[in-house]
Design a protein around this motif. Sequence first.
Motif, PDB file in Angstrom:
ATOM      1  N   VAL A  81       9.847   6.393  -6.641  1.00  0.00           N
ATOM      2  CA  VAL A  81      10.324   7.068  -7.848  1.00  0.00           C
ATOM      3  C   VAL A  81      10.973   6.114  -8.856  1.00  0.00           C
ATOM      4  N   PRO A  82      11.874   5.188  -8.447  1.00  0.00           N
ATOM      5  CA  PRO A  82      12.451   4.279  -9.447  1.00  0.00           C
ATOM      6  C   PRO A  82      11.394   3.461 -10.178  1.00  0.00           C
ATOM      7  N   GLN A  83      10.354   3.034  -9.460  1.00  0.00           N
ATOM      8  CA  GLN A  83       9.281   2.271 -10.098  1.00  0.00           C
ATOM      9  C   GLN A  83       8.505   3.145 -11.082  1.00  0.00           C
ATOM     10  N   LEU A  84       8.285   4.407 -10.708  1.00  0.00           N
ATOM     11  CA  LEU A  84       7.590   5.331 -11.600  1.00  0.00           C
ATOM     12  C   LEU A  84       8.379   5.552 -12.878  1.00  0.00           C
ATOM     13  N   LEU A  85       9.686   5.733 -12.761  1.00  0.00           N
ATOM     14  CA  LEU A  85      10.517   5.957 -13.947  1.00  0.00           C
ATOM     15  C   LEU A  85      10.536   4.725 -14.846  1.00  0.00           C
ATOM     16  N   ASP A  86      10.576   3.531 -14.245  1.00  0.00           N
ATOM     17  CA  ASP A  86      10.516   2.297 -15.050  1.00  0.00           C
ATOM     18  C   ASP A  86       9.194   2.213 -15.795  1.00  0.00           C
ATOM     19  N   ALA A  87       8.098   2.558 -15.110  1.00  0.00           N
ATOM     20  CA  ALA A  87       6.782   2.510 -15.745  1.00  0.00           C
ATOM     21  C   ALA A  87       6.696   3.505 -16.896  1.00  0.00           C
TER      22      ALA A  87
ATOM     23  N   GLY B 221       7.848  11.968 -26.532  1.00  0.00           N
ATOM     24  CA  GLY B 221       7.013  10.941 -27.143  1.00  0.00           C
ATOM     25  C   GLY B 221       6.054  10.289 -26.165  1.00  0.00           C
ATOM     26  N   LYS B 222       5.765  10.980 -25.055  1.00  0.00           N
ATOM     27  CA  LYS B 222       4.859  10.454 -24.036  1.00  0.00           C
ATOM     28  C   LYS B 222       3.472  11.059 -24.211  1.00  0.00           C
ATOM     29  N   TYR B 223       2.524  10.468 -23.483  1.00  0.00           N
ATOM     30  CA  TYR B 223       1.136  10.927 -23.563  1.00  0.00           C
ATOM     31  C   TYR B 223       0.617  11.177 -22.149  1.00  0.00           C
ATOM     32  N   MET B 224       0.044  12.342 -21.928  1.00  0.00           N
ATOM     33  CA  MET B 224      -0.522  12.715 -20.636  1.00  0.00           C
ATOM     34  C   MET B 224      -2.035  12.808 -20.782  1.00  0.00           C
ATOM     35  N   HIS B 225      -2.756  11.996 -20.032  1.00  0.00           N
ATOM     36  CA  HIS B 225      -4.214  11.983 -20.144  1.00  0.00           C
ATOM     37  C   HIS B 225      -4.786  13.358 -19.787  1.00  0.00           C
ATOM     38  N   SER B 226      -5.841  13.727 -20.466  1.00  0.00           N
ATOM     39  CA  SER B 226      -6.372  15.079 -20.326  1.00  0.00           C
ATOM     40  C   SER B 226      -6.836  15.380 -18.907  1.00  0.00           C
ATOM     41  N   TRP B 227      -7.382  14.366 -18.194  1.00  0.00           N
ATOM     42  CA  TRP B 227      -7.904  14.635 -16.851  1.00  0.00           C
ATOM     43  C   TRP B 227      -6.780  14.850 -15.837  1.00  0.00           C
ATOM     44  N   TYR B 228      -5.539  14.594 -16.218  1.00  0.00           N
ATOM     45  CA  TYR B 228      -4.428  14.921 -15.334  1.00  0.00           C
ATOM     46  C   TYR B 228      -4.281  16.428 -15.149  1.00  0.00           C
ATOM     47  N   LEU B 229      -4.964  17.207 -15.983  1.00  0.00           N
ATOM     48  CA  LEU B 229      -4.905  18.669 -15.899  1.00  0.00           C
ATOM     49  C   LEU B 229      -5.961  19.235 -14.961  1.00  0.00           C
TER      50      LEU B 229
ATOM     51  N   THR C  50       0.832  -1.213   0.000  1.00  0.00           N
ATOM     52  CA  THR C  50       0.000   0.000   0.000  1.00  0.00           C
ATOM     53  C   THR C  50       0.859   1.253   0.000  1.00  0.00           C
ATOM     54  N   LEU C  51       1.927   1.223   0.770  1.00  0.00           N
ATOM     55  CA  LEU C  51       2.753   2.416   0.946  1.00  0.00           C
ATOM     56  C   LEU C  51       3.764   2.621  -0.177  1.00  0.00           C
ATOM     57  N   TRP C  52       4.364   1.523  -0.680  1.00  0.00           N
ATOM     58  CA  TRP C  52       5.540   1.705  -1.532  1.00  0.00           C
ATOM     59  C   TRP C  52       5.491   0.971  -2.870  1.00  0.00           C
ATOM     60  N   GLN C  53       4.492   0.141  -3.094  1.00  0.00           N
ATOM     61  CA  GLN C  53       4.402  -0.529  -4.387  1.00  0.00           C
ATOM     62  C   GLN C  53       3.949   0.461  -5.453  1.00  0.00           C
ATOM     63  N   ASN C  54       4.653   0.516  -6.567  1.00  0.00           N
ATOM     64  CA  ASN C  54       4.298   1.499  -7.597  1.00  0.00           C
ATOM     65  C   ASN C  54       4.777   1.038  -8.971  1.00  0.00           C
ATOM     66  N   LYS C  55       4.589  -0.253  -9.269  1.00  0.00           N
ATOM     67  CA  LYS C  55       5.147  -0.817 -10.492  1.00  0.00           C
ATOM     68  C   LYS C  55       4.563  -0.208 -11.754  1.00  0.00           C
ATOM     69  N   ARG C  56       3.311   0.224 -11.700  1.00  0.00           N
ATOM     70  CA  ARG C  56       2.702   0.846 -12.875  1.00  0.00           C
ATOM     71  C   ARG C  56       2.678   2.371 -12.768  1.00  0.00           C
ATOM     72  N   GLY C  57       3.329   2.890 -11.740  1.00  0.00           N
ATOM     73  CA  GLY C  57       3.442   4.335 -11.605  1.00  0.00           C
ATOM     74  C   GLY C  57       2.159   5.035 -11.231  1.00  0.00           C
TER      75      GLY C  57
ATOM     76  N   ARG D 223       9.042   4.418 -18.795  1.00  0.00           N
ATOM     77  CA  ARG D 223       9.835   3.918 -19.923  1.00  0.00           C
ATOM     78  C   ARG D 223       9.153   2.751 -20.632  1.00  0.00           C
ATOM     79  N   GLU D 224       8.437   1.917 -19.880  1.00  0.00           N
ATOM     80  CA  GLU D 224       8.000   0.635 -20.417  1.00  0.00           C
ATOM     81  C   GLU D 224       6.526   0.576 -20.817  1.00  0.00           C
ATOM     82  N   LEU D 225       5.654   1.283 -20.103  1.00  0.00           N
ATOM     83  CA  LEU D 225       4.223   1.128 -20.339  1.00  0.00           C
ATOM     84  C   LEU D 225       3.785   1.813 -21.636  1.00  0.00           C
ATOM     85  N   ASN D 226       2.983   1.092 -22.413  1.00  0.00           N
ATOM     86  CA  ASN D 226       2.459   1.666 -23.655  1.00  0.00           C
ATOM     87  C   ASN D 226       1.395   2.725 -23.389  1.00  0.00           C
ATOM     88  N   SER D 227       0.755   2.664 -22.210  1.00  0.00           N
ATOM     89  CA  SER D 227      -0.331   3.601 -21.913  1.00  0.00           C
ATOM     90  C   SER D 227       0.152   5.038 -21.761  1.00  0.00           C
ATOM     91  N   VAL D 228       1.464   5.245 -21.575  1.00  0.00           N
ATOM     92  CA  VAL D 228       1.985   6.604 -21.459  1.00  0.00           C
ATOM     93  C   VAL D 228       2.742   7.021 -22.708  1.00  0.00           C
TER      94      VAL D 228
END
Length: 635
Positions: A360-366, A465-473, A175-182, A368-373
């Motif tokens: 943060v390291p998990q966020l940066l990996d996500a 070359g990344k994508y930021m979802h509109s609701w993030y604004l 809950t506190l520190w898992q962040n594999k998908r960012g 780089r790797e996830l197609n959703s971003v």
Amino acid sequence: MLVETNFKKALSDARVRHWLGPGLVLAVMALVLGILSYRMMRGEWWAALASDKPGPEDFARWGTYWAVTINAVLLGAGALSVAIRLNVIVRRVLRGGEGEEVGGRKSEDVRNSVRRREWLWLLLVLVLAGGLRWPRMDLSFYNDEVHTFRNYIAGWYKLSDDGTPKWRQIKWSETLWQNKRGNNLAPCSISGRLFYDAWIKISGAPVGAVSETAVRLPQFVTGMASLVVLWLAVRRMGGARAAWCVLVLAALHPWHVRYSTEARSYGFMLLAVAWCFYSLHRALEDNRWRWWLSLGFAQFLCLWSFTGAVYFLAVFDGAVLIVLSFDAIKRRGGWTSIARFGISLLLGAMLTLQLMLPTVPQLLDAMRELNSVKGVMGRGWWADALSGVFFGMRGWDLDSANPDNLALLRETAQQPWWWLVVAVVVLAWGTGTVRLLRRHAAGGIWVLSGPVALLLSWAVMSGQGKYMHSWYLLFAVPGMVVSVVAGLECLEERLRGGRMSRVAAGLCGLMIAISWLAADLFYMGHTKENLRGLAEAGRGLAQPRGIYAAMIADVVNYDPRVVLLKTAAALDDVIAKARKDGLPLAVSVGHVGIGESQQVFDRLSGSGEFEEAAVFRGMDEAQFTHYLFRLRDAR
């Protein structure tokens, strides 16, 4: 004797005492963290990520060590800076000279007394705002919310070999520190888990039961609190009438209604943004420590709630620094405000490092790797972003087959009067922004931060070359509402302040409110993905002993016995088993067009083996529509 006399003389001066306390606190904290960092270093916490597959505890140890070490250095630097400044002040005092101002600058017009009748009216508006939001509380989770519930709050079911569902409980370290998908937004995960666990104990519900209301309740509360803080901020800056108008429009904004009732941390972020506004205005009014420190904490909460708010904070802090620098050049002693602002940012950064660095390291990996971003932020993105901020809905209609989908271009095509609403909102926003930039330092920063942050996020993300979802604004919404109200006030003044001018401004405001309310009424009864309804219908078709299979894993929390189809080929095995045992078979598929779901949908809809039983429409995009089919000759 001379040293003792000088010491007493220095301590007798308020300016010295004012800086001595913070300096000692910073020095003691730096010493404590330095000792703690040394002990962690001997325990090799810094090497916790050396394993091939580091877990949440490893990220926590690594991040805690480096956060403590960096914070010790920052505190030491802060203590040294205060010591240098204190030395300058002491020399001035001993020479009998004048130092910088210590206390706050009293504002000329302080609107800090809220009458009892106003609190009652505020309560009434909040009740109405809550009435728009509460019906959404028990709507089904959608994919992002399910991911939060499964991976950070509760857990998930997994079928054993004999078909018995087994519950996998989430650990607090996850809950506190898992962040594999960012996408672990910690305030939502922590508060959602606390409220969910309390609901389980109070209600006696079985382990793994889903309560959307319990998980979403912290977001509801913080979203409502954001309205109160925004009202207080505008009331202090622009007067009671402007504050009431901002309160009503913010309460009606469709994005505010929607995202303050989702199991993500957007309610916390809205509260943090309003808190930044209020703290900044108070700090610029009287320059007191309490408000600068409050501003630092509000910025920490904003970033902790949602890392995408870093663009907003970068612009916000840059604008504050520019305003303070010009003020320091024009006014003697003004550099004190910059020093206090810097220390507030230091403390906010320390909190951020301490709580967020393990993720943060998990966020940066996500990233780089996830197609959703990954994607192109072109014309379609701009349409969705601007339409979302101004009208709380998508710009392009990405699900034209859905008769109920909400999109601005669909509304303008079906109801041309919407173009008048668009013109009024944009004109009021532009006029109000210019007005506030000219008249108010704090107000100008409020309304400028959102639009510039939008441009900054587009430039940074699209450049990579990344994508930021509109609701993030979403962080731009409170400032936009303030600008719109300021624009309506400007319209009234341009029409020379008579009765007709008030009527014209009121009609424009009413037009905006009605258009936003129409979107609110839609959101009250619609969720992005009706996974609960899908699971209930699928199990109803399959009957207790039958088979319910689904191509999308998000449905498993609503039906632990669902058979997940990981590949299109797995459908053949399910069909064979149903026919062999004479069992009814129901199959659902969603996110059509992504992965192998298209193959499954084509098989279900075109082979003649299945008949369509139901369609569960989603929102925004066609992928969130789910189709439920029944096998014709299962028995």
